[in-house]
Design an enzyme around this catalytic site. Structure first.
Site, PDB file in Angstrom:
ATOM      1  N   ARG A  64       0.859  -1.187   0.000  1.00  0.00           N
ATOM      2  CA  ARG A  64       0.000   0.000   0.000  1.00  0.00           C
ATOM      3  C   ARG A  64       0.895   1.237   0.000  1.00  0.00           C
ATOM      4  O   ARG A  64       2.115   1.151   0.079  1.00  0.00           O
ATOM      5  CB  ARG A  64      -0.911   0.011   1.237  1.00  0.00           C
ATOM      6  CG  ARG A  64      -0.196  -0.379   2.513  1.00  0.00           C
ATOM      7  CD  ARG A  64      -0.863   0.104   3.762  1.00  0.00           C
ATOM      8  NE  ARG A  64      -0.818   1.544   3.874  1.00  0.00           N
ATOM      9  CZ  ARG A  64       0.254   2.236   4.252  1.00  0.00           C
ATOM     10  NH1 ARG A  64       1.387   1.604   4.553  1.00  0.00           N
ATOM     11  NH2 ARG A  64       0.223   3.543   4.330  1.00  0.00           N
ATOM     12  N   ASP A 253      -2.646  10.455  -1.919  1.00  0.00           N
ATOM     13  CA  ASP A 253      -2.855   9.395  -2.896  1.00  0.00           C
ATOM     14  C   ASP A 253      -3.216   9.959  -4.263  1.00  0.00           C
ATOM     15  O   ASP A 253      -3.030   9.290  -5.274  1.00  0.00           O
ATOM     16  CB  ASP A 253      -3.954   8.444  -2.413  1.00  0.00           C
ATOM     17  CG  ASP A 253      -3.447   7.544  -1.297  1.00  0.00           C
ATOM     18  OD1 ASP A 253      -3.067   6.405  -1.592  1.00  0.00           O
ATOM     19  OD2 ASP A 253      -3.418   7.997  -0.144  1.00  0.00           O
ATOM     20  N   ASN A 263      -6.341  11.913   0.587  1.00  0.00           N
ATOM     21  CA  ASN A 263      -5.451  11.146   1.462  1.00  0.00           C
ATOM     22  C   ASN A 263      -6.311  10.294   2.389  1.00  0.00           C
ATOM     23  O   ASN A 263      -7.539  10.407   2.399  1.00  0.00           O
ATOM     24  CB  ASN A 263      -4.542  12.092   2.260  1.00  0.00           C
ATOM     25  CG  ASN A 263      -3.409  11.347   2.954  1.00  0.00           C
ATOM     26  OD1 ASN A 263      -2.662  10.600   2.310  1.00  0.00           O
ATOM     27  ND2 ASN A 263      -3.272  11.511   4.254  1.00  0.00           N
TER      28      ASN A 263
END
Length: 382
Positions: A64, A253, A263
Protein backbone atom coordinates in the site's frame (compact mmCIF):
# COMPACT_ATOMS: atom_id res chain seq x y z
CA UNK A 1 2.72 10.30 29.45
CA UNK A 2 3.04 6.85 27.87
CA UNK A 3 5.20 7.37 24.84
CA UNK A 4 8.44 6.54 23.11
CA UNK A 5 11.50 8.67 23.83
CA UNK A 6 14.14 9.43 21.25
CA UNK A 7 17.39 7.55 20.94
CA UNK A 8 20.49 9.44 19.94
CA UNK A 9 23.94 8.75 18.52
CA UNK A 10 24.71 5.24 17.36
CA UNK A 11 21.32 3.93 18.50
CA UNK A 12 19.51 6.14 15.99
CA UNK A 13 19.33 4.04 12.83
CA UNK A 14 17.33 4.43 9.62
CA UNK A 15 14.44 2.17 8.79
CA UNK A 16 15.69 -0.28 6.20
CA UNK A 17 12.59 -2.29 5.43
CA UNK A 18 12.49 -4.30 2.18
CA UNK A 19 8.91 -3.41 1.28
CA UNK A 20 9.25 -4.78 -2.27
CA UNK A 21 11.88 -6.54 -4.35
CA UNK A 22 12.24 -8.43 -7.62
CA UNK A 23 13.85 -11.86 -7.53
CA UNK A 24 14.69 -14.42 -10.21
CA UNK A 25 14.86 -17.94 -8.71
CA UNK A 26 15.34 -20.94 -11.04
CA UNK A 27 11.59 -21.55 -11.28
CA UNK A 28 10.97 -18.07 -12.68
CA UNK A 29 10.83 -14.40 -11.65
CA UNK A 30 8.74 -13.35 -8.65
CA UNK A 31 7.82 -10.16 -6.84
CA UNK A 32 8.42 -10.36 -3.08
CA UNK A 33 6.41 -8.08 -0.76
CA UNK A 34 6.56 -7.40 2.94
CA UNK A 35 3.00 -8.21 4.09
CA UNK A 36 1.98 -4.98 5.81
CA UNK A 37 -1.20 -6.51 7.21
CA UNK A 38 0.94 -8.63 9.54
CA UNK A 39 2.95 -5.77 11.02
CA UNK A 40 4.02 -5.01 13.68
CA UNK A 41 3.53 -8.46 15.19
CA UNK A 42 5.59 -10.27 12.58
CA UNK A 43 7.52 -9.63 9.39
CA UNK A 44 6.13 -12.00 6.77
CA UNK A 45 6.82 -11.92 3.05
CA UNK A 46 4.40 -12.62 0.23
CA UNK A 47 5.67 -14.08 -3.02
CA UNK A 48 3.70 -13.08 -6.13
CA UNK A 49 4.15 -15.17 -9.26
CA UNK A 50 1.53 -13.39 -11.37
CA UNK A 51 -0.47 -10.18 -11.62
CA UNK A 52 -3.58 -11.66 -9.99
CA UNK A 53 -1.64 -12.42 -6.82
CA UNK A 54 -0.32 -8.89 -6.79
CA UNK A 55 -3.82 -7.46 -7.31
CA UNK A 56 -5.02 -9.39 -4.27
CA UNK A 57 -2.06 -8.07 -2.25
CA UNK A 58 -2.92 -4.51 -3.32
CA UNK A 59 -6.62 -4.84 -2.48
CA UNK A 60 -5.93 -6.43 0.90
CA UNK A 61 -3.41 -3.64 1.70
CA UNK A 62 -0.56 -6.10 2.05
CA UNK A 63 1.22 -3.60 -0.19
CA UNK A 64 0.00 0.00 0.00
CA UNK A 65 0.96 3.67 -0.12
CA UNK A 66 0.84 5.81 -3.23
CA UNK A 67 4.51 5.73 -4.38
CA UNK A 68 4.96 2.03 -3.60
CA UNK A 69 1.75 1.16 -5.43
CA UNK A 70 3.19 2.79 -8.55
CA UNK A 71 6.37 0.73 -8.19
CA UNK A 72 4.36 -2.44 -7.53
CA UNK A 73 2.15 -1.80 -10.56
CA UNK A 74 5.18 -1.42 -12.82
CA UNK A 75 6.76 -4.60 -11.48
CA UNK A 76 3.42 -6.38 -11.91
CA UNK A 77 3.43 -5.59 -15.62
CA UNK A 78 7.03 -6.78 -15.86
CA UNK A 79 6.08 -9.98 -14.03
CA UNK A 80 3.24 -10.70 -16.44
CA UNK A 81 5.54 -10.11 -19.41
CA UNK A 82 8.36 -12.25 -18.03
CA UNK A 83 6.03 -15.16 -17.30
CA UNK A 84 4.25 -15.02 -20.65
CA UNK A 85 0.87 -13.70 -19.56
CA UNK A 86 -1.25 -11.20 -21.50
CA UNK A 87 0.43 -7.91 -20.58
CA UNK A 88 -2.42 -5.60 -21.54
CA UNK A 89 -4.92 -7.70 -19.60
CA UNK A 90 -2.66 -7.73 -16.54
CA UNK A 91 -2.12 -3.99 -16.82
CA UNK A 92 -5.85 -3.27 -16.91
CA UNK A 93 -6.54 -5.35 -13.80
CA UNK A 94 -3.60 -3.87 -11.91
CA UNK A 95 -4.46 -0.26 -12.76
CA UNK A 96 -8.00 -0.71 -11.44
CA UNK A 97 -7.08 -2.46 -8.20
CA UNK A 98 -7.36 0.77 -6.17
CA UNK A 99 -9.03 3.63 -8.00
CA UNK A 100 -8.05 6.64 -5.87
CA UNK A 101 -4.28 6.12 -5.84
CA UNK A 102 -3.13 7.66 -9.13
CA UNK A 103 0.47 6.39 -8.78
CA UNK A 104 -0.68 2.82 -9.34
CA UNK A 105 -1.99 3.56 -12.83
CA UNK A 106 1.04 5.74 -13.60
CA UNK A 107 3.44 2.92 -12.77
CA UNK A 108 1.41 0.39 -14.73
CA UNK A 109 1.30 2.63 -17.81
CA UNK A 110 5.01 3.31 -17.67
CA UNK A 111 6.00 -0.36 -17.74
CA UNK A 112 3.26 -1.17 -20.26
CA UNK A 113 4.45 1.59 -22.60
CA UNK A 114 8.04 0.34 -22.38
CA UNK A 115 6.88 -3.18 -23.20
CA UNK A 116 4.81 -2.03 -26.18
CA UNK A 117 7.58 0.17 -27.57
CA UNK A 118 10.19 -2.58 -27.44
CA UNK A 119 7.78 -5.15 -28.88
CA UNK A 120 7.01 -2.82 -31.77
CA UNK A 121 10.72 -2.18 -32.33
CA UNK A 122 12.12 -5.70 -32.10
CA UNK A 123 9.16 -8.06 -32.08
CA UNK A 124 10.98 -10.01 -29.37
CA UNK A 125 8.85 -10.91 -26.33
CA UNK A 126 11.88 -11.51 -24.13
CA UNK A 127 13.37 -8.13 -24.95
CA UNK A 128 9.99 -6.50 -24.38
CA UNK A 129 9.76 -8.15 -20.96
CA UNK A 130 13.24 -6.83 -20.20
CA UNK A 131 12.16 -3.33 -21.18
CA UNK A 132 9.18 -3.49 -18.82
CA UNK A 133 11.44 -4.62 -15.99
CA UNK A 134 13.94 -1.86 -16.73
CA UNK A 135 11.10 0.68 -16.57
CA UNK A 136 9.97 -0.69 -13.19
CA UNK A 137 13.50 -0.60 -11.80
CA UNK A 138 14.00 2.94 -13.05
CA UNK A 139 10.76 4.05 -11.36
CA UNK A 140 11.91 2.35 -8.15
CA UNK A 141 15.23 4.25 -8.22
CA UNK A 142 13.57 7.54 -9.12
CA UNK A 143 11.20 7.23 -6.19
CA UNK A 144 14.10 6.69 -3.80
CA UNK A 145 15.75 9.85 -5.13
CA UNK A 146 12.45 11.75 -4.91
CA UNK A 147 12.07 10.67 -1.29
CA UNK A 148 15.45 12.15 -0.39
CA UNK A 149 14.67 15.39 -2.20
CA UNK A 150 11.26 15.73 -0.52
CA UNK A 151 12.82 15.16 2.91
CA UNK A 152 15.35 17.92 2.29
CA UNK A 153 12.80 20.39 0.91
CA UNK A 154 10.30 19.55 3.63
CA UNK A 155 12.78 20.11 6.44
CA UNK A 156 13.85 23.43 4.91
CA UNK A 157 10.20 24.51 4.78
CA UNK A 158 9.62 23.47 8.41
CA UNK A 159 12.64 25.47 9.52
CA UNK A 160 11.35 28.51 7.61
CA UNK A 161 7.86 28.24 9.09
CA UNK A 162 9.04 27.23 12.57
CA UNK A 163 12.45 28.76 13.23
CA UNK A 164 14.37 27.43 16.21
CA UNK A 165 13.71 23.72 15.79
CA UNK A 166 12.01 21.59 18.43
CA UNK A 167 9.28 20.66 15.97
CA UNK A 168 6.21 18.83 17.25
CA UNK A 169 4.74 17.16 14.17
CA UNK A 170 1.39 15.41 13.84
CA UNK A 171 1.08 12.83 11.08
CA UNK A 172 -1.74 10.63 9.81
CA UNK A 173 -1.73 7.14 8.30
CA UNK A 174 1.69 5.81 7.20
CA UNK A 175 4.11 7.58 4.89
CA UNK A 176 7.53 6.03 5.57
CA UNK A 177 9.73 3.48 3.86
CA UNK A 178 6.83 1.04 3.81
CA UNK A 179 5.18 3.16 1.10
CA UNK A 180 8.21 4.17 -0.92
CA UNK A 181 11.32 3.16 -2.78
CA UNK A 182 13.18 5.38 -0.30
CA UNK A 183 12.34 6.59 3.20
CA UNK A 184 8.89 7.85 2.35
CA UNK A 185 7.10 11.16 1.93
CA UNK A 186 5.79 12.99 5.02
CA UNK A 187 7.51 10.57 7.40
CA UNK A 188 10.81 11.15 5.59
CA UNK A 189 10.58 14.85 6.49
CA UNK A 190 10.00 14.02 10.16
CA UNK A 191 12.87 11.55 10.00
CA UNK A 192 15.14 14.24 8.55
CA UNK A 193 14.14 16.58 11.40
CA UNK A 194 14.93 13.82 13.89
CA UNK A 195 18.38 13.21 12.42
CA UNK A 196 19.09 16.94 12.46
CA UNK A 197 18.13 17.11 16.14
CA UNK A 198 15.13 19.31 15.41
CA UNK A 199 12.25 16.89 16.09
CA UNK A 200 10.84 17.26 19.58
CA UNK A 201 7.87 14.93 19.15
CA UNK A 202 6.12 12.94 16.43
CA UNK A 203 2.43 12.67 17.19
CA UNK A 204 1.08 9.54 15.46
CA UNK A 205 -2.64 9.27 14.71
CA UNK A 206 -3.64 5.62 15.05
CA UNK A 207 -5.63 6.10 11.80
CA UNK A 208 -8.92 4.25 11.86
CA UNK A 209 -10.20 1.83 10.79
CA UNK A 210 -7.09 -0.17 9.81
CA UNK A 211 -4.66 1.44 12.26
CA UNK A 212 -1.88 2.15 9.79
CA UNK A 213 -0.55 4.77 12.19
CA UNK A 214 -0.52 2.49 15.22
CA UNK A 215 0.70 -0.58 13.38
CA UNK A 216 3.04 0.92 10.78
CA UNK A 217 4.08 4.51 11.53
CA UNK A 218 4.79 3.70 15.19
CA UNK A 219 6.70 0.62 13.98
CA UNK A 220 8.88 2.74 11.70
CA UNK A 221 9.34 5.50 14.30
CA UNK A 222 10.45 2.96 16.89
CA UNK A 223 12.94 1.40 14.46
CA UNK A 224 14.38 4.86 13.81
CA UNK A 225 14.68 5.83 17.46
CA UNK A 226 12.32 8.79 17.10
CA UNK A 227 10.45 10.41 19.97
CA UNK A 228 6.83 9.53 19.21
CA UNK A 229 3.46 9.32 20.90
CA UNK A 230 0.43 7.44 19.62
CA UNK A 231 -3.05 8.96 19.90
CA UNK A 232 -6.56 8.08 18.81
CA UNK A 233 -7.77 10.05 15.80
CA UNK A 234 -10.45 11.82 17.85
CA UNK A 235 -7.86 13.02 20.39
CA UNK A 236 -6.20 15.29 17.82
CA UNK A 237 -8.53 18.19 18.62
CA UNK A 238 -7.54 18.28 22.28
CA UNK A 239 -3.89 18.12 21.24
CA UNK A 240 -4.32 21.20 19.03
CA UNK A 241 -6.25 22.99 21.76
CA UNK A 242 -3.42 22.37 24.21
CA UNK A 243 -0.95 24.00 21.78
CA UNK A 244 1.04 20.79 21.37
CA UNK A 245 1.14 20.68 17.55
CA UNK A 246 3.52 22.86 15.51
CA UNK A 247 2.78 21.34 12.08
CA UNK A 248 0.75 18.61 10.38
CA UNK A 249 2.53 16.49 7.76
CA UNK A 250 0.60 14.06 5.58
CA UNK A 251 1.08 12.25 2.28
CA UNK A 252 -1.35 12.03 -0.63
CA UNK A 253 -2.86 9.40 -2.90
CA UNK A 254 -4.00 11.86 -5.55
CA UNK A 255 -3.65 15.61 -5.96
CA UNK A 256 -6.12 17.17 -8.37
CA UNK A 257 -5.15 19.92 -10.81
CA UNK A 258 -6.63 22.58 -8.50
CA UNK A 259 -4.57 21.37 -5.53
CA UNK A 260 -7.28 19.32 -3.79
CA UNK A 261 -5.65 16.47 -1.89
CA UNK A 262 -7.04 12.96 -1.46
CA UNK A 263 -5.45 11.15 1.46
CA UNK A 264 -6.38 8.55 4.06
CA UNK A 265 -9.76 9.33 5.60
CA UNK A 266 -9.31 11.60 8.61
CA UNK A 267 -6.92 13.98 6.86
CA UNK A 268 -9.59 16.58 6.07
CA UNK A 269 -10.65 17.04 9.72
CA UNK A 270 -6.98 17.59 10.62
CA UNK A 271 -6.78 20.33 7.98
CA UNK A 272 -9.81 22.06 9.47
CA UNK A 273 -8.33 21.82 12.97
CA UNK A 274 -4.98 23.08 11.73
CA UNK A 275 -6.55 26.11 10.05
CA UNK A 276 -8.56 27.03 13.15
CA UNK A 277 -5.47 26.75 15.37
CA UNK A 278 -3.13 28.52 12.88
CA UNK A 279 -0.93 25.46 12.42
CA UNK A 280 0.74 24.71 9.05
CA UNK A 281 -0.86 21.82 7.17
CA UNK A 282 1.73 20.40 4.78
CA UNK A 283 1.30 17.70 2.11
CA UNK A 284 4.39 15.80 0.99
CA UNK A 285 4.07 13.79 -2.24
CA UNK A 286 6.01 13.09 -5.44
CA UNK A 287 4.94 14.82 -8.64
CA UNK A 288 3.59 11.49 -9.92
CA UNK A 289 0.77 11.96 -7.40
CA UNK A 290 -0.36 15.18 -9.11
CA UNK A 291 -3.02 14.26 -11.65
CA UNK A 292 -3.67 17.09 -14.15
CA UNK A 293 -6.49 15.04 -15.69
CA UNK A 294 -8.50 15.32 -12.45
CA UNK A 295 -9.69 18.93 -12.42
CA UNK A 296 -10.82 19.25 -8.80
CA UNK A 297 -11.58 17.42 -5.57
CA UNK A 298 -15.15 16.60 -6.56
CA UNK A 299 -13.77 14.65 -9.53
CA UNK A 300 -11.65 12.32 -7.39
CA UNK A 301 -13.11 8.83 -7.11
CA UNK A 302 -13.04 7.88 -3.43
CA UNK A 303 -12.64 4.16 -2.79
CA UNK A 304 -15.31 2.65 -0.55
CA UNK A 305 -14.07 -0.30 1.46
CA UNK A 306 -15.82 -3.22 3.14
CA UNK A 307 -17.90 -2.48 6.22
CA UNK A 308 -16.29 -5.25 8.26
CA UNK A 309 -13.15 -3.12 8.54
CA UNK A 310 -15.23 -0.90 10.83
CA UNK A 311 -17.51 -3.44 12.50
CA UNK A 312 -14.65 -5.80 13.35
CA UNK A 313 -11.19 -5.44 14.82
CA UNK A 314 -8.79 -7.15 12.48
CA UNK A 315 -6.00 -9.22 13.98
CA UNK A 316 -4.67 -11.28 11.04
CA UNK A 317 -1.86 -12.84 13.06
CA UNK A 318 -4.34 -14.19 15.65
CA UNK A 319 -6.90 -16.68 14.27
CA UNK A 320 -10.34 -16.09 15.80
CA UNK A 321 -12.84 -18.94 16.02
CA UNK A 322 -16.24 -17.86 14.78
CA UNK A 323 -14.99 -14.48 13.59
CA UNK A 324 -17.07 -12.17 11.44
CA UNK A 325 -17.09 -11.48 7.71
CA UNK A 326 -13.50 -10.28 7.69
CA UNK A 327 -12.18 -12.87 10.11
CA UNK A 328 -11.76 -10.29 12.89
CA UNK A 329 -13.32 -9.73 16.30
CA UNK A 330 -16.84 -8.24 16.03
CA UNK A 331 -17.32 -4.91 17.85
CA UNK A 332 -20.77 -4.02 16.49
CA UNK A 333 -24.08 -5.94 16.39
CA UNK A 334 -24.47 -8.47 13.59
CA UNK A 335 -25.85 -6.80 10.47
CA UNK A 336 -24.61 -3.32 11.32
CA UNK A 337 -23.96 -1.25 8.19
CA UNK A 338 -20.79 0.83 8.12
CA UNK A 339 -19.69 3.88 6.17
CA UNK A 340 -16.06 3.22 5.27
CA UNK A 341 -14.46 5.54 2.69
CA UNK A 342 -10.75 4.89 2.35
CA UNK A 343 -9.96 8.56 1.69
CA UNK A 344 -11.27 12.06 2.12
CA UNK A 345 -10.46 15.19 0.12
CA UNK A 346 -8.92 18.36 1.53
CA UNK A 347 -9.56 21.55 -0.50
CA UNK A 348 -6.48 23.56 -1.53
CA UNK A 349 -7.37 26.59 0.60
CA UNK A 350 -6.72 24.47 3.72
CA UNK A 351 -3.30 23.29 2.52
CA UNK A 352 -0.35 25.47 3.56
CA UNK A 353 2.07 23.89 1.10
CA UNK A 354 2.60 20.89 -1.15
CA UNK A 355 6.17 19.61 -1.03
CA UNK A 356 7.42 17.63 -4.04
CA UNK A 357 10.85 16.47 -5.17
CA UNK A 358 10.95 19.31 -7.69
CA UNK A 359 9.81 22.16 -5.47
CA UNK A 360 7.31 23.53 -2.97
CA UNK A 361 3.94 25.00 -3.94
CA UNK A 362 2.65 27.64 -1.53
CA UNK A 363 0.07 29.05 -1.67
CA UNK A 364 -1.55 26.08 -3.35
CA UNK A 365 -3.21 27.09 -6.62
CA UNK A 366 -3.95 25.40 -9.92
CA UNK A 367 -1.59 27.80 -11.68
CA UNK A 368 1.31 27.13 -9.32
CA UNK A 369 0.86 23.37 -9.57
CA UNK A 370 0.68 23.48 -13.36
CA UNK A 371 3.81 25.62 -13.51
CA UNK A 372 5.75 23.18 -11.31
CA UNK A 373 4.65 20.19 -13.39
CA UNK A 374 5.54 21.97 -16.64
CA UNK A 375 8.96 22.94 -15.28
CA UNK A 376 9.58 19.35 -14.25
CA UNK A 377 8.63 18.05 -17.70
CA UNK A 378 11.02 20.53 -19.35
CA UNK A 379 13.86 19.42 -17.06
CA UNK A 380 13.14 15.77 -17.91
CA UNK A 381 13.13 16.45 -21.65
CA UNK A 382 16.34 18.50 -21.53
Amino acid sequence: MADQYAQTGEDSKPTEIPAIRWEEPPEGPVLVLLDQTRLPAEEVELVCTDASALVEAIRSLAVRGAPLLGIAGAYGVALAAARGFDVDEAAAVLAGARPTAVNLAVGVRRAQSAHRAELARSGDEKQAAGAALAAARALHQEDAAASSAMAERGLTLLDELLPGGGHRILTHCNTGSLVSGGEGTAFAVALAAHRAGRLRRLWVDETRPLLQGARLTAYEAARSGMAYTLLTDNAAGSLFAAGEVDAVLIGADRIAADGSVANKVGSYPLAVLARYHHVPFIVVAPLTTVDPDTPDGASIEVEQRAGHEVTEIAAPQVPVAGGGAGGGIPVAPLGTQAYNPAFDVTPPELVTAIVTEEGVVSPVTAEALAELCARSRQMTIS
